[in-house]
Design a protein around this motif. Structure first.
Motif, PDB file in Angstrom:
ATOM      1  N   GLN B 239      26.194  41.537  36.832  1.00 45.95           N
ATOM      2  CA  GLN B 239      27.340  42.402  36.540  1.00 45.95           C
ATOM      3  C   GLN B 239      28.074  42.732  37.820  1.00 45.95           C
ATOM      4  O   GLN B 239      27.467  42.920  38.868  1.00 45.95           O
ATOM      5  N   ILE B 240      29.384  42.830  37.709  1.00 43.30           N
ATOM      6  CA  ILE B 240      30.179  43.197  38.874  1.00 43.30           C
ATOM      7  C   ILE B 240      31.010  44.409  38.477  1.00 43.30           C
ATOM      8  O   ILE B 240      31.564  44.465  37.382  1.00 43.30           O
ATOM      9  N   ALA B 241      31.055  45.398  39.372  1.00 41.55           N
ATOM     10  CA  ALA B 241      31.839  46.603  39.083  1.00 41.55           C
ATOM     11  C   ALA B 241      33.311  46.225  38.989  1.00 41.55           C
ATOM     12  O   ALA B 241      33.795  45.390  39.743  1.00 41.55           O
ATOM     13  N   ARG B 242      34.005  46.846  38.023  1.00 42.08           N
ATOM     14  CA  ARG B 242      35.419  46.533  37.843  1.00 42.08           C
ATOM     15  C   ARG B 242      36.217  46.762  39.118  1.00 42.08           C
ATOM     16  O   ARG B 242      37.142  46.035  39.441  1.00 42.08           O
ATOM     17  N   ARG B 243      35.843  47.840  39.823  1.00 38.13           N
ATOM     18  CA  ARG B 243      36.539  48.193  41.062  1.00 38.13           C
ATOM     19  C   ARG B 243      36.440  47.034  42.056  1.00 38.13           C
ATOM     20  O   ARG B 243      37.419  46.638  42.671  1.00 38.13           O
ATOM     21  N   HIS B 244      35.207  46.499  42.189  1.00 44.82           N
ATOM     22  CA  HIS B 244      35.008  45.395  43.135  1.00 44.82           C
ATOM     23  C   HIS B 244      35.753  44.150  42.674  1.00 44.82           C
ATOM     24  O   HIS B 244      36.338  43.437  43.486  1.00 44.82           O
ATOM     25  N   ALA B 245      35.710  43.914  41.372  1.00 53.10           N
ATOM     26  CA  ALA B 245      36.377  42.720  40.850  1.00 53.10           C
ATOM     27  C   ALA B 245      37.872  42.799  41.152  1.00 53.10           C
ATOM     28  O   ALA B 245      38.480  41.817  41.578  1.00 53.10           O
ATOM     29  N   ALA B 246      38.461  43.985  40.963  1.00 53.84           N
ATOM     30  CA  ALA B 246      39.898  44.131  41.204  1.00 53.84           C
ATOM     31  C   ALA B 246      40.217  43.846  42.662  1.00 53.84           C
ATOM     32  O   ALA B 246      41.201  43.163  42.985  1.00 53.84           O
ATOM     33  N   LYS B 247      39.351  44.348  43.551  1.00 54.38           N
ATOM     34  CA  LYS B 247      39.572  44.126  44.984  1.00 54.38           C
ATOM     35  C   LYS B 247      39.468  42.634  45.310  1.00 54.38           C
ATOM     36  O   LYS B 247      40.304  42.079  46.015  1.00 54.38           O
ATOM     37  N   LEU B 248      38.429  41.989  44.753  1.00 46.80           N
ATOM     38  CA  LEU B 248      38.231  40.566  45.038  1.00 46.80           C
ATOM     39  C   LEU B 248      39.355  39.719  44.442  1.00 46.80           C
ATOM     40  O   LEU B 248      39.713  38.670  44.990  1.00 46.80           O
ATOM     41  N   LEU B 255      44.382  35.279  49.811  1.00 45.99           N
ATOM     42  CA  LEU B 255      43.768  34.295  50.705  1.00 45.99           C
ATOM     43  C   LEU B 255      43.843  32.878  50.127  1.00 45.99           C
ATOM     44  O   LEU B 255      44.162  31.918  50.825  1.00 45.99           O
ATOM     45  N   ALA B 256      43.539  32.754  48.833  1.00 49.60           N
ATOM     46  CA  ALA B 256      43.447  31.410  48.262  1.00 49.60           C
ATOM     47  C   ALA B 256      44.825  30.833  47.972  1.00 49.60           C
ATOM     48  O   ALA B 256      45.026  29.625  48.093  1.00 49.60           O
ATOM     49  N   PHE B 257      45.749  31.673  47.540  1.00 53.18           N
ATOM     50  CA  PHE B 257      47.010  31.107  47.047  1.00 53.18           C
ATOM     51  C   PHE B 257      48.244  31.549  47.851  1.00 53.18           C
ATOM     52  O   PHE B 257      49.000  30.714  48.334  1.00 53.18           O
ATOM     53  N   ALA B 258      48.433  32.874  48.024  1.00 55.98           N
ATOM     54  CA  ALA B 258      49.687  33.343  48.636  1.00 55.98           C
ATOM     55  C   ALA B 258      49.810  32.895  50.092  1.00 55.98           C
ATOM     56  O   ALA B 258      50.861  32.392  50.506  1.00 55.98           O
ATOM     57  N   LEU B 286      38.306  29.484  52.241  1.00 56.96           N
ATOM     58  CA  LEU B 286      37.668  30.797  52.079  1.00 56.96           C
ATOM     59  C   LEU B 286      38.112  31.451  50.773  1.00 56.96           C
ATOM     60  O   LEU B 286      37.314  32.038  50.042  1.00 56.96           O
ATOM     61  N   GLY B 287      39.404  31.334  50.491  1.00 60.89           N
ATOM     62  CA  GLY B 287      39.946  31.960  49.286  1.00 60.89           C
ATOM     63  C   GLY B 287      39.364  31.351  48.030  1.00 60.89           C
ATOM     64  O   GLY B 287      39.009  32.062  47.091  1.00 60.89           O
TER      65      GLY B 287
END
Lengths: 246, 311
Positions: B239-248, B255-258, B286-287
């Motif tokens: 499980q991943i906390a929603r807060r962390h998921a939003a940050k990631l 990092l990956a796209f923009a 990395l992204g």
């Protein structure tokens, strides 16, 4: 071969019927399953950190207890969870090696641990969480429906049933041929309205669960709610209580 | 689902590798200057090395590595097996393509083999994506986005590598950089659409239907079968906390796209092409590792219902 075989006409469909009405959640089936399968021909079922802080291990059968219903009308549902030997087993078709297979003659889903590469994909494909990884041998393990008991002709015929069934003290577990409409298990399913788990996912499990019965007699909560005491005696007691609790 | 390092490495590295090989194949197919021969050949080398590293990384998570060869047998039903077969078949096709490029880049044979190499490479990526897309108990994977998204990310990440190779060989490469920027934009949009999709999905099942009660019966766990974690909870109950998921998710987008998108635009205008295309590759790597980690961490498995987890 990890393609699901088309069952031959007249092929058996061996499986379990589990009565959620009578299951008492004692874990005896899980314990006897572990006991039998750790001593069987397929080799031991590993345990990790046996006497440590985080004991863990491989079990083919896990017993959960749930509460269902709403306040005042709720009930406990004890729920044994193991492989359901599905007719549409994604765990079999995703296997890259042919180690995970379903037998054409009786529908039992097995793992050939001599071939399994331990990629764990089959455990991802099972919505029932029925497969557990054997860290010691690097292979996947699962319920075999006690294939080494049910076909063992050296046992008396009455004992040729899975360990979990033979040990159940509540007679909540039944074993038989679900392809035969006249078998004891098929009749139980018919009479009691046996159901599939997670029918929405389309795995078509062979094992069926008999739902808990509705209570026939209306029951009132056993403990009456406390009534506030009245009268002069109660007032005196309250005074005393206050004085003593100061 | 537990994000296993070996699988993150496998899918990210093979994405870069097969994406690059696809770009090289199509580049030659559209007719290349003879001067590009060295670039194409070194690109093929880089692509094959990265693909091999990725495939080797994938073997790391096997319980019995010495039996890995058995995985090639069940291609009739298993996408994992098909991935292995496709990966192995891609080698001779790509090597044949390199050989024809070495002989005569302008010949029709090189062009045909270029297209074949591109198709084989993207086919392997497709097989990888279908391993995930075919798993019915995981709604975040079993949907129409997974396979096209994997192909888009492979073309995008391989594109950043192609632009870098082009800049190394010729100093510039406006057209390639512009195409790579376009791929980055597509990847960014695809990821946002995917996140929107999984955020709007409803769970595949309820605890009640998982234990054989009518679907809408309220049910909650009383006692678990065991006090400590087991294989199911470790593997499927991640499980991943929603807060962390939003940050990631924000980190992934940036990092990956923009960032690679902006850097490719810089390169397209021939502003510091070498530096910007090098940075674009690093950011994308990395992204995309972060993106792949999230792809696993945000995926929920129906079997976690039995332990009272939300799916």
């Amino acid at each position: 071969m990890t393609q699901v075989p088309t069952p031959a006409p007249g092929a058996r469909k061996l499986g379990l019927v589990i009565d959620l009405d009578t299951c008492v959640g004692c874990h005896a089936c899980a314990v006897n399953c572990k006991e039998w399968n750790t001593g069987g021909e397929a080799g031991i079922l590993p345990d990790y950190d046996k006497y440590g802080e985080q004991p863990d291990g491989v079990w083919f059968n896990r017993i959960h207890s749930y509460e269902s219903g709403t306040d005042g009308h709720s009930r406990t549902v004890n729920f044994p969870r193991s492989c359901l030997h599905c007719e549409n087993p994604l765990c079999v078709t995703v296997c890259p090696t042919g180690a995970s297979f379903k037998r054409a003659e009786d529908g039992i889903v097995l793992i050939d641990t001599d071939i399994c590469i331990g990629c764990k994909l089959c455990s991802w494909a099972c919505p029932y969480g029925a497969r557990e990884f054997d860290e010691d041998n690097g292979v996947m393990r699962k319920c075999t429906l006690c294939i080494d008991r049910i076909y063992d002709e050296s046992r008396p015929a009455a004992e040729r049933e899975p360990a979990c069934v033979s040990t159940c003290p509540a007679k909540a577990r039944h074993f038989g041929d679900l392809a035969d409409p006249q078998s004891k298990v098929s009749r139980l399913v018919e009479e009691r309205g046996g159901v599939d788990l997670l029918p929405e996912l389309g795995y078509r499990p062979t094992n069926k669960y008999l739902p808990p019965r509705q209570a026939q007699i209306p029951t009132t909560p056993r403990e009456a709610p406390a009534r506030p005491a009245q009268g002069i005696g109660a007032a005196l007691l309250q005074l005393l209580d206050k004085a003593l609790s100061r | 689902m537990k994000p296993a390092a070996s699988i993150l490495l496998l899918t990210t590295l093979t994405g870069f590798a097969y994406g690059l090989l696809a770009w090289l194949g199509l580049y030659v197919a559209t007719g290349t200057p003879a001067a590009a021969r060295l670039m194409v050949l070194s690109g093929v080398g880089v692509g094959l090395v990265l693909a091999t590293l990725g495939l080797m990384a994938s073997a790391l998570h096997l319980g019995r590595k010495e039996r890995a060869w058995r995985a090639f047998s069940q291609w009739r039903s298993s996408w994992l097996s098909r991935e292995g077969v496709a990966a192995v078949l891609t080698y001779p096709i790509v090597l044949g393509f390199a050989w024809s490029e070495l002989r005569d880049p302008a010949a029709g044979l090189a062009r045909v083999l270029g297209v074949a190499a591109a198709l084989a490479s993207l086919g392997t990526v497709y097989c990888t994506s279908m391993i995930y897309a075919s798993l019915k108990p995981i709604r975040q994977w079993h949907n129409p986005h997974t396979a096209p998204d994997y192909l888009i990310y492979a073309l995008f990440s391989g594109g950043t590598l192609f632009v870098l190779l082009h800049a190394l060989a010729f100093g510039t490469g406006a057209a390639a950089a512009a195409l790579s920027a376009l791929a980055a934009l597509c990847a960014l949009i695809a990821k946002r659409i995917y996140w929107r999709h999984i955020d709007m999905q409803t769970p595949l099942a309820t605890l009640a239907s998982a234990i054989g009660l009518p679907k809408d019966t309220p049910a909650r766990p009383l006692d678990a079968p065991h006090f400590t974690e087991n294989f199911i909870l470790r593997e499927m109950g991640f499980q991943i906390a929603r807060r962390h998921a939003a940050k990631l998710r924000r980190i992934t987008l940036g990092l990956a796209f923009a960032l690679p998108l902006s850097l490719s635009v810089l390169a397209a205008f021939e502003l510091v092409p070498l530096a910007s295309s090098t940075l674009a590759v690093l950011c994308a790597a990395l992204g995309l590792l972060t993106e792949r980690w999230l792809f696993f961490a945000e995926a929920t498995h129906v079997s976690a219902l039995y332990y009272g987890r939300r799916i």
